[in-house]
Design a protein around this motif. Sequence first.
Motif, PDB file in Angstrom:
ATOM      1  N   GLY A 199       0.769  -1.223   0.000  1.00 18.93           N
ATOM      2  CA  GLY A 199       0.000   0.000   0.000  1.00 18.93           C
ATOM      3  C   GLY A 199       0.806   1.282   0.000  1.00 18.93           C
ATOM      4  N   LEU A 200       2.117   1.166   0.235  1.00 14.77           N
ATOM      5  CA  LEU A 200       2.966   2.360   0.280  1.00 14.77           C
ATOM      6  C   LEU A 200       3.975   2.414  -0.863  1.00 14.77           C
ATOM      7  CD1 LEU A 200       3.624   2.444   4.131  1.00 14.77           C
ATOM      8  CD2 LEU A 200       2.233   4.056   2.824  1.00 14.77           C
ATOM      9  N   LEU A 201       3.869   1.495  -1.786  1.00 15.98           N
ATOM     10  CA  LEU A 201       4.881   1.412  -2.840  1.00 15.98           C
ATOM     11  C   LEU A 201       4.785   2.547  -3.850  1.00 15.98           C
ATOM     12  CD1 LEU A 201       5.011  -2.434  -3.490  1.00 15.98           C
ATOM     13  CD2 LEU A 201       6.394  -1.030  -1.937  1.00 15.98           C
ATOM     14  N   GLU A 202       3.659   3.253  -3.864  1.00 20.38           N
ATOM     15  CA  GLU A 202       3.501   4.408  -4.750  1.00 20.38           C
ATOM     16  C   GLU A 202       3.288   5.701  -3.961  1.00 20.38           C
ATOM     17  OE1 GLU A 202       3.991   4.023  -7.918  1.00 20.38           O
ATOM     18  OE2 GLU A 202       4.096   1.820  -7.797  1.00 20.38           O
ATOM     19  N   ASP A 203       3.491   5.664  -2.670  1.00 22.39           N
ATOM     20  CA  ASP A 203       3.241   6.842  -1.843  1.00 22.39           C
ATOM     21  C   ASP A 203       4.182   7.988  -2.230  1.00 22.39           C
ATOM     22  OD1 ASP A 203       2.031   7.879   0.912  1.00 22.39           O
ATOM     23  OD2 ASP A 203       4.166   8.384   0.885  1.00 22.39           O
ATOM     24  N   GLU A 204       3.612   9.179  -2.441  1.00 19.62           N
ATOM     25  CA  GLU A 204       4.383  10.313  -2.960  1.00 19.62           C
ATOM     26  C   GLU A 204       5.408  10.833  -1.953  1.00 19.62           C
ATOM     27  OE1 GLU A 204       1.846  13.365  -4.465  1.00 19.62           O
ATOM     28  OE2 GLU A 204       0.953  12.077  -6.011  1.00 19.62           O
ATOM     29  N   THR A 205       5.061  10.849  -0.691  1.00 15.22           N
ATOM     30  CA  THR A 205       5.996  11.333   0.331  1.00 15.22           C
ATOM     31  C   THR A 205       7.257  10.481   0.353  1.00 15.22           C
ATOM     32  OG1 THR A 205       4.189  12.183   1.699  1.00 15.22           O
ATOM     33  CG2 THR A 205       6.296  11.790   2.791  1.00 15.22           C
ATOM     34  N   ILE A 206       7.070   9.175   0.330  1.00 20.15           N
ATOM     35  CA  ILE A 206       8.226   8.270   0.337  1.00 20.15           C
ATOM     36  C   ILE A 206       8.946   8.312  -1.003  1.00 20.15           C
ATOM     37  CG2 ILE A 206       8.915   5.846   0.531  1.00 20.15           C
ATOM     38  CD1 ILE A 206       6.649   5.534   2.585  1.00 20.15           C
ATOM     39  N   SER A 207       8.198   8.471  -2.098  1.00 19.53           N
ATOM     40  CA  SER A 207       8.811   8.528  -3.436  1.00 19.53           C
ATOM     41  C   SER A 207       9.796   9.673  -3.552  1.00 19.53           C
ATOM     42  CB  SER A 207       7.736   8.661  -4.509  1.00 19.53           C
ATOM     43  OG  SER A 207       6.949   7.497  -4.596  1.00 19.53           O
ATOM     44  N   LYS A 208       9.493  10.816  -2.951  1.00 15.55           N
ATOM     45  CA  LYS A 208      10.409  11.964  -3.011  1.00 15.55           C
ATOM     46  C   LYS A 208      11.754  11.638  -2.367  1.00 15.55           C
ATOM     47  CE  LYS A 208       6.752  15.466  -3.066  1.00 15.55           C
ATOM     48  NZ  LYS A 208       6.085  16.558  -2.320  1.00 15.55           N
ATOM     49  N   ILE A 209      11.693  10.923  -1.267  1.00 20.46           N
ATOM     50  CA  ILE A 209      12.929  10.498  -0.601  1.00 20.46           C
ATOM     51  C   ILE A 209      13.642   9.441  -1.432  1.00 20.46           C
ATOM     52  CG2 ILE A 209      13.881   9.440   1.482  1.00 20.46           C
ATOM     53  CD1 ILE A 209      11.444  10.569   3.001  1.00 20.46           C
ATOM     54  N   ALA A 210      12.880   8.508  -1.979  1.00 19.53           N
ATOM     55  CA  ALA A 210      13.455   7.417  -2.768  1.00 19.53           C
ATOM     56  C   ALA A 210      14.203   7.954  -3.985  1.00 19.53           C
ATOM     57  CB  ALA A 210      12.360   6.448  -3.200  1.00 19.53           C
ATOM     58  N   ILE A 211      13.634   8.949  -4.660  1.00 21.28           N
ATOM     59  CA  ILE A 211      14.279   9.524  -5.854  1.00 21.28           C
ATOM     60  C   ILE A 211      15.634  10.115  -5.501  1.00 21.28           C
ATOM     61  CG2 ILE A 211      14.089  11.418  -7.521  1.00 21.28           C
ATOM     62  CD1 ILE A 211      11.041  10.876  -7.527  1.00 21.28           C
ATOM     63  N   LYS A 212      15.724  10.756  -4.355  1.00 24.03           N
ATOM     64  CA  LYS A 212      16.993  11.369  -3.923  1.00 24.03           C
ATOM     65  C   LYS A 212      18.122  10.342  -3.867  1.00 24.03           C
ATOM     66  CE  LYS A 212      19.188  13.307   0.204  1.00 24.03           C
ATOM     67  NZ  LYS A 212      18.962  13.788   1.598  1.00 24.03           N
ATOM     68  N   TYR A 213      17.807   9.143  -3.389  1.00 21.96           N
ATOM     69  CA  TYR A 213      18.838   8.121  -3.185  1.00 21.96           C
ATOM     70  C   TYR A 213      18.917   7.110  -4.328  1.00 21.96           C
ATOM     71  CZ  TYR A 213      19.047   9.879   1.601  1.00 21.96           C
ATOM     72  OH  TYR A 213      19.197  10.680   2.711  1.00 21.96           O
ATOM     73  N   GLY A 214      18.042   7.235  -5.311  1.00 17.49           N
ATOM     74  CA  GLY A 214      18.013   6.258  -6.389  1.00 17.49           C
ATOM     75  C   GLY A 214      17.535   4.911  -5.902  1.00 17.49           C
ATOM     76  N   LYS A 215      16.585   4.936  -4.973  1.00 19.87           N
ATOM     77  CA  LYS A 215      16.057   3.717  -4.366  1.00 19.87           C
ATOM     78  C   LYS A 215      14.561   3.602  -4.630  1.00 19.87           C
ATOM     79  CE  LYS A 215      19.901   2.322  -2.350  1.00 19.87           C
ATOM     80  NZ  LYS A 215      20.531   1.020  -2.676  1.00 19.87           N
ATOM     81  N   SER A 216      13.998   2.445  -4.313  1.00 20.47           N
ATOM     82  CA  SER A 216      12.555   2.245  -4.417  1.00 20.47           C
ATOM     83  C   SER A 216      11.892   2.667  -3.109  1.00 20.47           C
ATOM     84  CB  SER A 216      12.244   0.774  -4.687  1.00 20.47           C
ATOM     85  OG  SER A 216      12.580  -0.021  -3.548  1.00 20.47           O
ATOM     86  N   ASN A 217      10.569   2.825  -3.151  1.00 17.34           N
ATOM     87  CA  ASN A 217       9.837   3.112  -1.925  1.00 17.34           C
ATOM     88  C   ASN A 217      10.045   2.014  -0.884  1.00 17.34           C
ATOM     89  OD1 ASN A 217       8.814   5.333  -3.332  1.00 17.34           O
ATOM     90  ND2 ASN A 217       6.727   5.032  -2.555  1.00 17.34           N
ATOM     91  N   ALA A 218      10.041   0.765  -1.350  1.00 13.92           N
ATOM     92  CA  ALA A 218      10.238  -0.351  -0.426  1.00 13.92           C
ATOM     93  C   ALA A 218      11.579  -0.247   0.281  1.00 13.92           C
ATOM     94  CB  ALA A 218      10.139  -1.674  -1.181  1.00 13.92           C
ATOM     95  N   GLN A 219      12.610   0.105  -0.455  1.00 13.46           N
ATOM     96  CA  GLN A 219      13.936   0.217   0.151  1.00 13.46           C
ATOM     97  C   GLN A 219      13.989   1.332   1.187  1.00 13.46           C
ATOM     98  OE1 GLN A 219      15.834   0.505  -3.712  1.00 13.46           O
ATOM     99  NE2 GLN A 219      17.039  -1.334  -3.309  1.00 13.46           N
ATOM    100  N   VAL A 220      13.335   2.443   0.912  1.00 16.64           N
ATOM    101  CA  VAL A 220      13.309   3.547   1.878  1.00 16.64           C
ATOM    102  C   VAL A 220      12.572   3.127   3.143  1.00 16.64           C
ATOM    103  CG1 VAL A 220      12.374   5.860   2.331  1.00 16.64           C
ATOM    104  CG2 VAL A 220      13.558   5.384   0.179  1.00 16.64           C
ATOM    105  N   ILE A 221      11.445   2.452   3.000  1.00 12.39           N
ATOM    106  CA  ILE A 221      10.684   2.019   4.171  1.00 12.39           C
ATOM    107  C   ILE A 221      11.483   1.016   5.001  1.00 12.39           C
ATOM    108  CG2 ILE A 221       8.627   0.757   4.931  1.00 12.39           C
ATOM    109  CD1 ILE A 221       7.234   1.935   2.394  1.00 12.39           C
TER     110      ILE A 221
END
Length: 281
Positions: A199-221
């Motif tokens: 349910g969080l794999l497309e979340d925009e808040t996490i996506s912004k962080i993920a883009i910074k590191y070149g990671k997926s939402n899952a990896q950030v979580i």
Amino acid sequence: MITHLQDTITLNNGLQMPGMGLGVFQVANGATAEMVKNAIEVGYRSIDTAAIYGNEEGVGEGIKQALTSTSLQREDLFITSKVWNDGLSYEETITAYEKSLEKLGLDYLDLYLIHWPGKDKYTDSWKALEDLYDQGKIKAIGVCNFTASHLQNLLSFARIKPVINQVEFHPRLQQAELHSFCNNHQIQLEAWAPLMQGGLLEDETISKIAIKYGKSNAQVILRWDVQNGIIAIPKSVRRERMLQNADIFDFLLTDEEMATINAMNLEQRVGPNPNEFDFAL
């Protein structure tokens, strides 16, 4: 804080448990062997199953295949299973443990958990777990889906403190009070559904962080879990996704980014509320 997939966390009885593992919830028994074999081959050492999942045989076969295809020994792995709600008397718990062990094809379990507290149905079951632990048949015992009040009651009579409380935990359900209680009582919190079942794999808040590191939402979580001291057991049947989930040790979330994710909490569940669902069968 762990810095590698195979790094361990010391539980309150001194046992070392991998700080990240693989969950097999909702994976068909026939598909589980290959999944577990792949996970162990790519570096996972902790596998989490349960009687109710109906795939302990597959997990056991996957372990057997992995031990054949690698130089690993049984002692290198950390295997968890759980007793289900239909058998929480003392005798039923002992029988359930023996059945799980037989299905897994193992001589012992590293961790055995009471799956749900129900309406205070766990007293006799916990005594059975304590005796199995005393006999050396389990290296550690714990619980799942226990609230702080459940844990408080358990601690009032337990001879042995649970090492783990495995609960639903993700950015939308952070259970701060429970997390604090567990920390104060040296009970390790472990997250099931750490990705909110997708349910969080497309979340925009996490996506912004993920883009910074070149990671997926899952990896950030999962990185957020690590930095919070939470053991996570994400599920994936795909070898490449298992590798991706484990590729979280080459970046560090800032305090600001941690605070941003912490602010996402809504106490929103994808699973049942332990206080409201008895699971009586």
